[in-house]
Write a protein that holds these residues in place. Structure first.
Motif, PDB file in Angstrom:
ATOM      1  N   ARG A  99       0.847  -1.195   0.000  1.00 56.94           N
ATOM      2  CA  ARG A  99       0.000   0.000   0.000  1.00 56.94           C
ATOM      3  C   ARG A  99       0.878   1.238   0.000  1.00 56.94           C
ATOM      4  NH1 ARG A  99      -0.112   2.777   4.786  1.00 56.94           N
ATOM      5  NH2 ARG A  99       0.578   1.678   6.686  1.00 56.94           N
ATOM      6  N   PRO A 100       0.321   2.372  -0.378  1.00 52.76           N
ATOM      7  CA  PRO A 100       1.069   3.622  -0.237  1.00 52.76           C
ATOM      8  C   PRO A 100       1.013   4.109   1.211  1.00 52.76           C
ATOM      9  CG  PRO A 100      -1.074   4.078  -1.171  1.00 52.76           C
ATOM     10  CD  PRO A 100      -0.980   2.582  -1.039  1.00 52.76           C
ATOM     11  N   ILE A 101       1.963   4.922   1.602  1.00 58.35           N
ATOM     12  CA  ILE A 101       1.991   5.477   2.962  1.00 58.35           C
ATOM     13  C   ILE A 101       0.697   6.233   3.238  1.00 58.35           C
ATOM     14  CG2 ILE A 101       3.085   7.204   4.428  1.00 58.35           C
ATOM     15  CD1 ILE A 101       5.745   6.416   3.163  1.00 58.35           C
ATOM     16  N   ARG A 102       0.218   6.942   2.239  1.00 57.19           N
ATOM     17  CA  ARG A 102      -1.041   7.686   2.358  1.00 57.19           C
ATOM     18  C   ARG A 102      -1.729   7.628   1.012  1.00 57.19           C
ATOM     19  NH1 ARG A 102       3.193  10.979   2.356  1.00 57.19           N
ATOM     20  NH2 ARG A 102       3.238  11.008   4.634  1.00 57.19           N
ATOM     21  N   PRO A 103      -3.057   7.808   0.978  1.00 55.66           N
ATOM     22  CA  PRO A 103      -3.755   7.763  -0.317  1.00 55.66           C
ATOM     23  C   PRO A 103      -3.141   8.736  -1.312  1.00 55.66           C
ATOM     24  CG  PRO A 103      -5.323   7.774   1.483  1.00 55.66           C
ATOM     25  CD  PRO A 103      -3.976   8.030   2.085  1.00 55.66           C
ATOM     26  N   CYS A 104      -2.996   8.283  -2.543  1.00 60.75           N
ATOM     27  CA  CYS A 104      -2.362   9.108  -3.567  1.00 60.75           C
ATOM     28  C   CYS A 104      -2.765   8.584  -4.928  1.00 60.75           C
ATOM     29  CB  CYS A 104      -0.842   9.073  -3.417  1.00 60.75           C
ATOM     30  SG  CYS A 104      -0.110   7.427  -3.532  1.00 60.75           S
ATOM     31  N   SER A 105      -2.303   9.256  -5.955  1.00 61.81           N
ATOM     32  CA  SER A 105      -2.497   8.783  -7.321  1.00 61.81           C
ATOM     33  C   SER A 105      -1.139   8.746  -7.991  1.00 61.81           C
ATOM     34  CB  SER A 105      -3.460   9.703  -8.079  1.00 61.81           C
ATOM     35  OG  SER A 105      -2.954  11.024  -8.140  1.00 61.81           O
ATOM     36  N   GLY A 106      -0.986   7.811  -8.915  1.00 60.36           N
ATOM     37  CA  GLY A 106       0.286   7.684  -9.602  1.00 60.36           C
ATOM     38  C   GLY A 106       1.015   6.403  -9.245  1.00 60.36           C
ATOM     39  N   TYR A 107       2.290   6.367  -9.587  1.00 60.19           N
ATOM     40  CA  TYR A 107       3.080   5.149  -9.371  1.00 60.19           C
ATOM     41  C   TYR A 107       3.158   4.806  -7.880  1.00 60.19           C
ATOM     42  CZ  TYR A 107       4.534   5.640 -14.203  1.00 60.19           C
ATOM     43  OH  TYR A 107       4.543   5.750 -15.565  1.00 60.19           O
ATOM     44  N   GLY A 108       2.955   3.544  -7.622  1.00 61.29           N
ATOM     45  CA  GLY A 108       3.047   3.078  -6.246  1.00 61.29           C
ATOM     46  C   GLY A 108       1.822   3.306  -5.396  1.00 61.29           C
ATOM     47  N   CYS A 109       0.767   3.857  -5.980  1.00 65.53           N
ATOM     48  CA  CYS A 109      -0.383   4.258  -5.171  1.00 65.53           C
ATOM     49  C   CYS A 109      -1.511   3.230  -5.122  1.00 65.53           C
ATOM     50  CB  CYS A 109      -0.927   5.604  -5.665  1.00 65.53           C
ATOM     51  SG  CYS A 109       0.246   6.963  -5.397  1.00 65.53           S
ATOM     52  N   SER A 110      -1.391   2.162  -5.877  1.00 63.04           N
ATOM     53  CA  SER A 110      -2.413   1.125  -5.835  1.00 63.04           C
ATOM     54  C   SER A 110      -2.130   0.164  -4.688  1.00 63.04           C
ATOM     55  CB  SER A 110      -2.442   0.356  -7.154  1.00 63.04           C
ATOM     56  OG  SER A 110      -2.793   1.206  -8.210  1.00 63.04           O
ATOM     57  N   VAL A 111      -3.198  -0.456  -4.208  1.00 66.77           N
ATOM     58  CA  VAL A 111      -3.093  -1.433  -3.124  1.00 66.77           C
ATOM     59  C   VAL A 111      -3.189  -2.832  -3.724  1.00 66.77           C
ATOM     60  CG1 VAL A 111      -4.114  -2.288  -0.985  1.00 66.77           C
ATOM     61  CG2 VAL A 111      -4.118   0.178  -1.490  1.00 66.77           C
ATOM     62  N   TYR A 112      -2.284  -3.692  -3.307  1.00 67.03           N
ATOM     63  CA  TYR A 112      -2.282  -5.065  -3.814  1.00 67.03           C
ATOM     64  C   TYR A 112      -2.254  -6.047  -2.644  1.00 67.03           C
ATOM     65  CZ  TYR A 112      -1.098  -3.067  -8.341  1.00 67.03           C
ATOM     66  OH  TYR A 112      -1.118  -2.342  -9.511  1.00 67.03           O
ATOM     67  N   TRP A 113      -2.898  -7.184  -2.866  1.00 68.58           N
ATOM     68  CA  TRP A 113      -2.922  -8.279  -1.896  1.00 68.58           C
ATOM     69  C   TRP A 113      -2.446  -9.564  -2.560  1.00 68.58           C
ATOM     70  CZ3 TRP A 113      -4.111  -7.672   3.199  1.00 68.58           C
ATOM     71  CH2 TRP A 113      -4.786  -6.508   3.580  1.00 68.58           C
ATOM     72  N   GLY A 114      -1.793 -10.397  -1.770  1.00 71.71           N
ATOM     73  CA  GLY A 114      -1.478 -11.729  -2.223  1.00 71.71           C
ATOM     74  C   GLY A 114      -2.651 -12.661  -1.993  1.00 71.71           C
ATOM     75  N   GLN A 115      -2.461 -13.921  -2.377  1.00 71.85           N
ATOM     76  CA  GLN A 115      -3.562 -14.883  -2.286  1.00 71.85           C
ATOM     77  C   GLN A 115      -3.673 -15.509  -0.897  1.00 71.85           C
ATOM     78  OE1 GLN A 115      -0.598 -15.629  -3.426  1.00 71.85           O
ATOM     79  NE2 GLN A 115      -0.125 -17.594  -2.456  1.00 71.85           N
ATOM     80  N   GLY A 116      -2.657 -15.350  -0.087  1.00 69.96           N
ATOM     81  CA  GLY A 116      -2.680 -15.854   1.271  1.00 69.96           C
ATOM     82  C   GLY A 116      -2.008 -17.209   1.415  1.00 69.96           C
ATOM     83  N   THR A 117      -1.494 -17.456   2.604  1.00 71.13           N
ATOM     84  CA  THR A 117      -0.896 -18.746   2.929  1.00 71.13           C
ATOM     85  C   THR A 117      -1.369 -19.157   4.324  1.00 71.13           C
ATOM     86  OG1 THR A 117       1.185 -20.006   3.049  1.00 71.13           O
ATOM     87  CG2 THR A 117       1.252 -17.736   3.855  1.00 71.13           C
ATOM     88  N   GLN A 118      -1.748 -20.412   4.471  1.00 70.08           N
ATOM     89  CA  GLN A 118      -2.321 -20.894   5.730  1.00 70.08           C
ATOM     90  C   GLN A 118      -1.221 -21.235   6.727  1.00 70.08           C
ATOM     91  OE1 GLN A 118      -5.731 -21.457   6.680  1.00 70.08           O
ATOM     92  NE2 GLN A 118      -4.780 -21.765   8.679  1.00 70.08           N
ATOM     93  N   VAL A 119      -1.389 -20.730   7.925  1.00 70.50           N
ATOM     94  CA  VAL A 119      -0.520 -21.088   9.049  1.00 70.50           C
ATOM     95  C   VAL A 119      -1.399 -21.730  10.114  1.00 70.50           C
ATOM     96  CG1 VAL A 119       0.948 -20.230  10.911  1.00 70.50           C
ATOM     97  CG2 VAL A 119       1.189 -19.302   8.596  1.00 70.50           C
ATOM     98  N   THR A 120      -1.058 -22.948  10.495  1.00 67.35           N
ATOM     99  CA  THR A 120      -1.804 -23.660  11.528  1.00 67.35           C
ATOM    100  C   THR A 120      -0.850 -24.057  12.636  1.00 67.35           C
ATOM    101  OG1 THR A 120      -3.360 -24.526   9.871  1.00 67.35           O
ATOM    102  CG2 THR A 120      -3.309 -25.616  12.023  1.00 67.35           C
ATOM    103  N   VAL A 121      -1.170 -23.629  13.841  1.00 66.40           N
ATOM    104  CA  VAL A 121      -0.353 -23.955  15.014  1.00 66.40           C
ATOM    105  C   VAL A 121      -1.157 -24.889  15.896  1.00 66.40           C
ATOM    106  CG1 VAL A 121       1.001 -23.056  16.926  1.00 66.40           C
ATOM    107  CG2 VAL A 121       0.688 -21.664  14.853  1.00 66.40           C
ATOM    108  N   SER A 122      -0.718 -26.127  15.944  1.00 65.33           N
ATOM    109  CA  SER A 122      -1.476 -27.141  16.669  1.00 65.33           C
ATOM    110  C   SER A 122      -0.572 -28.304  17.030  1.00 65.33           C
ATOM    111  CB  SER A 122      -2.637 -27.649  15.809  1.00 65.33           C
ATOM    112  OG  SER A 122      -3.312 -28.712  16.443  1.00 65.33           O
ATOM    113  N   SER A 123      -0.887 -28.930  18.166  1.00 66.22           N
ATOM    114  CA  SER A 123      -0.148 -30.120  18.560  1.00 66.22           C
ATOM    115  C   SER A 123      -0.876 -31.376  18.094  1.00 66.22           C
ATOM    116  CB  SER A 123       0.048 -30.146  20.079  1.00 66.22           C
ATOM    117  OG  SER A 123      -1.197 -30.028  20.729  1.00 66.22           O
TER     118      SER A 123
END
Length: 123
Positions: A99-123
């Protein structure tokens, strides 16, 4: 266009460690913040840790301070999340974000997400 690809999740016992990676294809700019978020079943997505590209300063959620470390390898365009002393309550899907530090327009201003990775903590 930027693609964020997470890896490194899995099943680990309480007290164990995992290192998540987020590989970015496309540019990361000095106005960007790279973050790790997580979402457990039935809960809202929450910020875990973030790193500011401009000065490499970091922020952590109180629940992970002292246990998790976010870092960045600029040559590989990759952000890492080292997770130690894992607890069952850390179980969630972990997402990488740009994400950008603050809302803006131009290069670097779009927000992107990855698809995610599962973390499971269990015995």
């Amino acid at each position: 266009q930027v693609q964020l690809v997470e890896s490194g999740g899995g099943l680990v016992q309480p007290g164990g460690s995992l290192r998540l990676s987020c590989a970015a294809s496309g540019s990361i700019f000095s106005i960007n913040v790279m973050g790790w978020y997580r979402q457990a079943p039935g809960k809202q997505r929450e910020l875990v840790a973030e790193i500011f590209i401009s000065d490499s300063s970091t922020n952590y959620a109180d629940s992970v301070k002292g246990r998790f470390t976010i870092s960045r390898d600029s040559a590989k365009n990759t952000v890492y999340l080292q997770m130690n002393s894992l607890k069952p309550e850390d179980t969630a899907v972990y997402y990488c974000n740009r994400r950008p530090i603050r809302p803006c327009s131009g290069y670097g201003c779009s927000v992107y997400w990855g698809q995610g990775t599962q973390v499971t903590v269990s015995s």
